[in-house]
Design a protein around this motif. Sequence first.
Motif, PDB file in Angstrom:
ATOM      1  N   THR A 172       0.824  -1.212   0.000  1.00 50.75           N
ATOM      2  CA  THR A 172       0.000   0.000   0.000  1.00 50.75           C
ATOM      3  C   THR A 172       0.854   1.256   0.000  1.00 50.75           C
ATOM      4  OG1 THR A 172      -0.153  -0.178   2.422  1.00 50.75           O
ATOM      5  CG2 THR A 172      -2.006  -1.048   1.117  1.00 50.75           C
ATOM      6  N   LEU A 175       2.618   1.645  -3.508  1.00 45.85           N
ATOM      7  CA  LEU A 175       1.637   2.172  -4.458  1.00 45.85           C
ATOM      8  C   LEU A 175       1.356   3.648  -4.191  1.00 45.85           C
ATOM      9  CD1 LEU A 175      -0.498   1.992  -6.687  1.00 45.85           C
ATOM     10  CD2 LEU A 175      -2.081   1.047  -4.977  1.00 45.85           C
ATOM     11  N   GLN A 176       1.181   4.015  -2.924  1.00 43.41           N
ATOM     12  CA  GLN A 176       0.921   5.416  -2.610  1.00 43.41           C
ATOM     13  C   GLN A 176       2.077   6.304  -3.054  1.00 43.41           C
ATOM     14  OE1 GLN A 176      -0.758   6.809   1.294  1.00 43.41           O
ATOM     15  NE2 GLN A 176       1.157   7.952   1.416  1.00 43.41           N
ATOM     16  N   MET A 179       1.802   6.821  -6.757  1.00 40.88           N
ATOM     17  CA  MET A 179       0.673   7.671  -7.116  1.00 40.88           C
ATOM     18  C   MET A 179       0.849   9.120  -6.663  1.00 40.88           C
ATOM     19  SD  MET A 179      -1.482   5.809  -8.855  1.00 40.88           S
ATOM     20  CE  MET A 179      -3.036   6.711  -8.752  1.00 40.88           C
ATOM     21  N   ASN A 210      -6.312  11.176  -7.821  1.00 40.68           N
ATOM     22  CA  ASN A 210      -6.914  10.822  -9.105  1.00 40.68           C
ATOM     23  C   ASN A 210      -7.325  12.022  -9.948  1.00 40.68           C
ATOM     24  OD1 ASN A 210      -6.998   7.827  -9.064  1.00 40.68           O
ATOM     25  ND2 ASN A 210      -8.115   8.197  -7.172  1.00 40.68           N
ATOM     26  N   SER A 216      -0.862   5.953 -13.254  1.00 40.34           N
ATOM     27  CA  SER A 216      -2.087   5.212 -12.956  1.00 40.34           C
ATOM     28  C   SER A 216      -1.774   3.928 -12.213  1.00 40.34           C
ATOM     29  CB  SER A 216      -2.836   4.872 -14.249  1.00 40.34           C
ATOM     30  OG  SER A 216      -2.150   3.853 -14.964  1.00 40.34           O
ATOM     31  N   GLU A 217      -2.734   3.485 -11.419  1.00 35.16           N
ATOM     32  CA  GLU A 217      -2.567   2.228 -10.692  1.00 35.16           C
ATOM     33  C   GLU A 217      -2.418   1.058 -11.659  1.00 35.16           C
ATOM     34  OE1 GLU A 217      -4.701  -0.395  -7.133  1.00 35.16           O
ATOM     35  OE2 GLU A 217      -5.455   1.611  -7.638  1.00 35.16           O
ATOM     36  N   LYS A 221       0.434  -1.876 -11.594  1.00 32.26           N
ATOM     37  CA  LYS A 221       0.153  -3.314 -11.615  1.00 32.26           C
ATOM     38  C   LYS A 221       0.941  -4.015 -12.719  1.00 32.26           C
ATOM     39  CE  LYS A 221      -4.456  -3.039  -9.539  1.00 32.26           C
ATOM     40  NZ  LYS A 221      -5.916  -3.198  -9.759  1.00 32.26           N
TER      41      LYS A 221
END
Length: 258
Positions: A172, A175-176, A179, A210, A216-217, A221
């Motif tokens: 998490t 990813l943060q 982003m 967003n 982008s997530e 991925k």
Amino acid sequence: MERILPLERGINLRELGGYETEDGRHVRWHKLMRSGHLGELSEADEETLRAAGLRQVIDLREEAETIVVPDRPMRGVHAHHMSVYPFTNQLPQNVGLARMARLNRAGLSLAGQAYAQMLTDPHAIGVWQQFFAVLLKNRRAYQAVLFHCTAGKDRTGVAAFLILNALGVKRTAVLQDYMLTNLTFSSLSPSELNGLLVPGQDAALANELNKQPMVSEQDFKVMELTVRLMAGDFMTYLTNIVGITPRQVERLRELYLE
């Protein structure tokens, strides 16, 4: 401690300290930073960065980029240049046809293709080996390595993905961090940005992340999928593809975690 440094002319520049690992430790502050190019920094910004511990810079840009917008030379800061581009092979050559089909089914954007290349191409892998070599030599407390490209989002994003996962940071948080590029290119001030990064601001943070879809997530991925396709899991990828040994991973964690 503040993740977004109060700079006058920094580009997507932030601290990587404080992120929590799966085993409950945290990345040390004043050891790792990421950013866009450093060509527009003011004299005051230079002083702020030196005060924050900056001692080494890794520039991941191509030579032509560094000529057009050279980094600001900073007293007492050693610069390393290691361009991630150009790639040696096309992506299907690097991953094989079966893996390429899997990546295509996942929906590859142009950024996602570049990320998969950066994680598999022989030239890029050689750069990551140099990258980790610099990090392993950064042995003193309160001495930071800053790595960057032009905007601090793609090449820098892959580099951050690699080091944060090597340190065992929670998914998490990795990813943060990726982003957050969307947040730093907003119109918010550093104090407003840092205000969104405190506990209890999850909804507001998600909304801001967003608004500016620079990353982008889905592309994040793609990095995870590429690693799984190539090696099964991240640590196996790091050992078998990048060539970083378990002992070196242990040493990285000694240096960068508390």
